[in-house]
Design a protein around this motif. Structure first.
Motif, PDB file in Angstrom:
ATOM      1  N   ALA A   1      -0.036   4.294 -10.881  1.00 55.28           N
ATOM      2  CA  ALA A   1       1.216   3.682 -10.417  1.00 55.28           C
ATOM      3  C   ALA A   1       1.656   4.298  -9.084  1.00 55.28           C
ATOM      4  O   ALA A   1       2.100   3.580  -8.177  1.00 55.28           O
ATOM      5  N   ILE A   2       1.519   5.611  -8.961  1.00 55.99           N
ATOM      6  CA  ILE A   2       1.868   6.274  -7.694  1.00 55.99           C
ATOM      7  C   ILE A   2       0.935   5.786  -6.592  1.00 55.99           C
ATOM      8  O   ILE A   2       1.375   5.476  -5.480  1.00 55.99           O
ATOM      9  N   ARG A   3      -0.338   5.674  -6.888  1.00 53.36           N
ATOM     10  CA  ARG A   3      -1.290   5.157  -5.914  1.00 53.36           C
ATOM     11  C   ARG A   3      -0.925   3.734  -5.496  1.00 53.36           C
ATOM     12  O   ARG A   3      -1.011   3.367  -4.323  1.00 53.36           O
ATOM     13  N   ALA A   4      -0.531   2.898  -6.470  1.00 50.85           N
ATOM     14  CA  ALA A   4      -0.147   1.510  -6.167  1.00 50.85           C
ATOM     15  C   ALA A   4       1.067   1.467  -5.237  1.00 50.85           C
ATOM     16  O   ALA A   4       1.139   0.612  -4.344  1.00 50.85           O
ATOM     17  N   MET A   5       2.004   2.392  -5.418  1.00 54.23           N
ATOM     18  CA  MET A   5       3.165   2.454  -4.515  1.00 54.23           C
ATOM     19  C   MET A   5       2.721   2.780  -3.090  1.00 54.23           C
ATOM     20  O   MET A   5       3.224   2.204  -2.124  1.00 54.23           O
ATOM     21  N   MET A   6       1.783   3.706  -2.977  1.00 57.45           N
ATOM     22  CA  MET A   6       1.257   4.041  -1.661  1.00 57.45           C
ATOM     23  C   MET A   6       0.559   2.825  -1.062  1.00 57.45           C
ATOM     24  O   MET A   6       0.768   2.488   0.101  1.00 57.45           O
ATOM     25  N   ALA A   7      -0.254   2.149  -1.857  1.00 52.10           N
ATOM     26  CA  ALA A   7      -0.984   0.974  -1.368  1.00 52.10           C
ATOM     27  C   ALA A   7      -0.030  -0.122  -0.913  1.00 52.10           C
ATOM     28  O   ALA A   7      -0.259  -0.763   0.123  1.00 52.10           O
ATOM     29  N   ASP A   8       1.053  -0.346  -1.660  1.00 49.90           N
ATOM     30  CA  ASP A   8       2.026  -1.371  -1.272  1.00 49.90           C
ATOM     31  C   ASP A   8       2.603  -1.087   0.109  1.00 49.90           C
ATOM     32  O   ASP A   8       2.830  -2.006   0.894  1.00 49.90           O
ATOM     33  N   GLY A   9       2.846   0.174   0.404  1.00 53.72           N
ATOM     34  CA  GLY A   9       3.401   0.548   1.699  1.00 53.72           C
ATOM     35  C   GLY A   9       2.400   0.480   2.835  1.00 53.72           C
ATOM     36  O   GLY A   9       2.779   0.571   4.004  1.00 53.72           O
ATOM     37  N   LEU A  10       1.117   0.311   2.498  1.00 54.14           N
ATOM     38  CA  LEU A  10       0.072   0.287   3.525  1.00 54.14           C
ATOM     39  C   LEU A  10      -0.593  -1.081   3.627  1.00 54.14           C
ATOM     40  O   LEU A  10      -1.704  -1.211   4.133  1.00 54.14           O
ATOM     41  N   HIS A  11       0.116  -2.104   3.172  1.00 55.43           N
ATOM     42  CA  HIS A  11      -0.435  -3.460   3.211  1.00 55.43           C
ATOM     43  C   HIS A  11      -0.941  -3.783   4.617  1.00 55.43           C
ATOM     44  O   HIS A  11      -0.279  -3.521   5.607  1.00 55.43           O
ATOM     45  N   GLY A  12      -2.161  -4.312   4.673  1.00 57.87           N
ATOM     46  CA  GLY A  12      -2.765  -4.667   5.951  1.00 57.87           C
ATOM     47  C   GLY A  12      -3.548  -3.540   6.605  1.00 57.87           C
ATOM     48  O   GLY A  12      -4.223  -3.766   7.601  1.00 57.87           O
ATOM     49  N   LEU A  13      -3.453  -2.336   6.061  1.00 61.48           N
ATOM     50  CA  LEU A  13      -4.157  -1.192   6.637  1.00 61.48           C
ATOM     51  C   LEU A  13      -5.312  -0.698   5.774  1.00 61.48           C
ATOM     52  O   LEU A  13      -6.038   0.190   6.188  1.00 61.48           O
ATOM     53  N   LEU A  14      -5.473  -1.280   4.585  1.00 59.38           N
ATOM     54  CA  LEU A  14      -6.477  -0.777   3.644  1.00 59.38           C
ATOM     55  C   LEU A  14      -7.822  -1.472   3.812  1.00 59.38           C
ATOM     56  O   LEU A  14      -7.884  -2.675   4.064  1.00 59.38           O
ATOM     57  N   THR A  15      -8.886  -0.709   3.657  1.00 60.06           N
ATOM     58  CA  THR A  15     -10.232  -1.273   3.645  1.00 60.06           C
ATOM     59  C   THR A  15     -10.415  -2.055   2.345  1.00 60.06           C
ATOM     60  O   THR A  15      -9.652  -1.888   1.378  1.00 60.06           O
ATOM     61  N   ALA A  16     -11.441  -2.873   2.290  1.00 62.36           N
ATOM     62  CA  ALA A  16     -11.732  -3.637   1.073  1.00 62.36           C
ATOM     63  C   ALA A  16     -11.909  -2.701  -0.119  1.00 62.36           C
ATOM     64  O   ALA A  16     -11.418  -2.965  -1.214  1.00 62.36           O
ATOM     65  N   GLN A  17     -12.600  -1.570   0.088  1.00 63.36           N
ATOM     66  CA  GLN A  17     -12.827  -0.615  -0.995  1.00 63.36           C
ATOM     67  C   GLN A  17     -11.513  -0.074  -1.540  1.00 63.36           C
ATOM     68  O   GLN A  17     -11.371   0.136  -2.741  1.00 63.36           O
ATOM     69  N   ASP A  18     -10.538   0.151  -0.668  1.00 64.76           N
ATOM     70  CA  ASP A  18      -9.272   0.742  -1.093  1.00 64.76           C
ATOM     71  C   ASP A  18      -8.234  -0.280  -1.558  1.00 64.76           C
ATOM     72  O   ASP A  18      -7.166   0.093  -2.021  1.00 64.76           O
ATOM     73  N   GLN A  19      -8.538  -1.567  -1.453  1.00 66.72           N
ATOM     74  CA  GLN A  19      -7.583  -2.577  -1.899  1.00 66.72           C
ATOM     75  C   GLN A  19      -7.582  -2.747  -3.410  1.00 66.72           C
ATOM     76  O   GLN A  19      -6.575  -3.129  -3.987  1.00 66.72           O
ATOM     77  N   GLY A  20      -8.697  -2.452  -4.059  1.00 62.43           N
ATOM     78  CA  GLY A  20      -8.770  -2.581  -5.509  1.00 62.43           C
ATOM     79  C   GLY A  20      -8.238  -1.348  -6.213  1.00 62.43           C
ATOM     80  O   GLY A  20      -7.924  -0.330  -5.588  1.00 62.43           O
ATOM     81  N   THR A  21      -8.123  -1.456  -7.526  1.00 63.29           N
ATOM     82  CA  THR A  21      -7.698  -0.318  -8.339  1.00 63.29           C
ATOM     83  C   THR A  21      -8.911   0.565  -8.607  1.00 63.29           C
ATOM     84  O   THR A  21      -9.931   0.084  -9.111  1.00 63.29           O
ATOM     85  N   PRO A  22      -8.827   1.851  -8.282  1.00 63.83           N
ATOM     86  CA  PRO A  22      -9.994   2.719  -8.467  1.00 63.83           C
ATOM     87  C   PRO A  22     -10.210   3.106  -9.930  1.00 63.83           C
ATOM     88  O   PRO A  22      -9.293   3.046 -10.742  1.00 63.83           O
ATOM     89  N   ARG A  23     -11.445   3.497 -10.219  1.00 67.58           N
ATOM     90  CA  ARG A  23     -11.761   4.136 -11.499  1.00 67.58           C
ATOM     91  C   ARG A  23     -11.616   5.627 -11.230  1.00 67.58           C
ATOM     92  O   ARG A  23     -12.500   6.240 -10.631  1.00 67.58           O
ATOM     93  N   LEU A  24     -10.504   6.196 -11.622  1.00 70.21           N
ATOM     94  CA  LEU A  24     -10.255   7.610 -11.348  1.00 70.21           C
ATOM     95  C   LEU A  24     -11.320   8.468 -12.025  1.00 70.21           C
ATOM     96  O   LEU A  24     -11.641   8.263 -13.201  1.00 70.21           O
ATOM     97  N   HIS A  25     -11.834   9.447 -11.282  1.00 72.22           N
ATOM     98  CA  HIS A  25     -12.882  10.299 -11.823  1.00 72.22           C
ATOM     99  C   HIS A  25     -13.034  11.562 -10.986  1.00 72.22           C
ATOM    100  O   HIS A  25     -12.547  11.644  -9.863  1.00 72.22           O
TER     101      HIS A  25
END
Length: 174
Positions: free
Chosen positions: A92-116
């Motif tokens: 959820a914290i990551r999603a908040m960061m992503a929302d604030g960076l709309h248009g700046l994310l690479t394709a890899q970073d636009q999806g939800t990661p598998r945390l590991h």
């Protein structure tokens, strides 16, 4: 203005960091093990936005308490092995960061990661299978301490630390 990509990670508590680093030193090819064990949240944030990235990261760490997390399983990752992390709050914290960076994310970073946490990579498939079997045989899901957020500059292999901000807020994410 620096142009190198920026990586965002979640930092682990000291005991979990030491445990993961020990496994990584033992099983990651030494010539390729150029960074500490880590939990990647974003792989390639734009370097020219470093000031904004720092401000957003600092604000999230200031607002939120450390999110609960669990090591949920040992997983194969191609020619390597990692521990999967279950943490809806961290996502959820990551999603908040992503929302604030709309248009700046690479394709890899636009999806939800598998945390590991990767403890082995770039080895022969048989070596990865053997480590996966060994770690799985004794694995029990357990809590993982997530203590903060960090930014790193990618330098073609090694990372240069930009900053590390501990979670110190009261809000629960997720």
């Amino acid at each position: 203005m620096r142009r190198e990509p920026i990586i965002m990670t979640a930092t682990m508590g000291a005991a979990d960091q030491a445990w993961a680093d020990g496994l990584r030193r033992a099983h990651y090819p030494a010539d390729r093990n150029v960074v500490e064990a880590h939990v990647t949240l974003f792989h390639h944030l734009p370097g020219p936005y470093e000031g904004e990235l720092i401000a957003r990261t600092r604000a999230l760490a200031r607002e939120f308490a450390p999110p609960p997390a669990r090591l949920s399983e040992v997983m194969r990752m191609g020619n390597g092995v990692a521990f999967r992390i279950h943490s809806p709050g961290l996502l959820a914290i990551r999603a908040m960061m992503a929302d604030g960076l709309h248009g700046l994310l690479t394709a890899q970073d636009q999806g939800t990661p598998r945390l590991h946490i990767t403890v082995q990579n770039k080895v022969e498939a048989a070596t990865a299978r053997a480590l996966h079997a060994a770690l799985s045989a004794s694995f029990t899901p357990r809590p993982l301490s997530i203590s903060g957020l960090a930014l790193h500059r990618y330098l073609g292999g090694p990372w240069e630390p930009i900053g590390n901000w501990p979670f110190r807020g009261k809000a629960a994410a997720g």
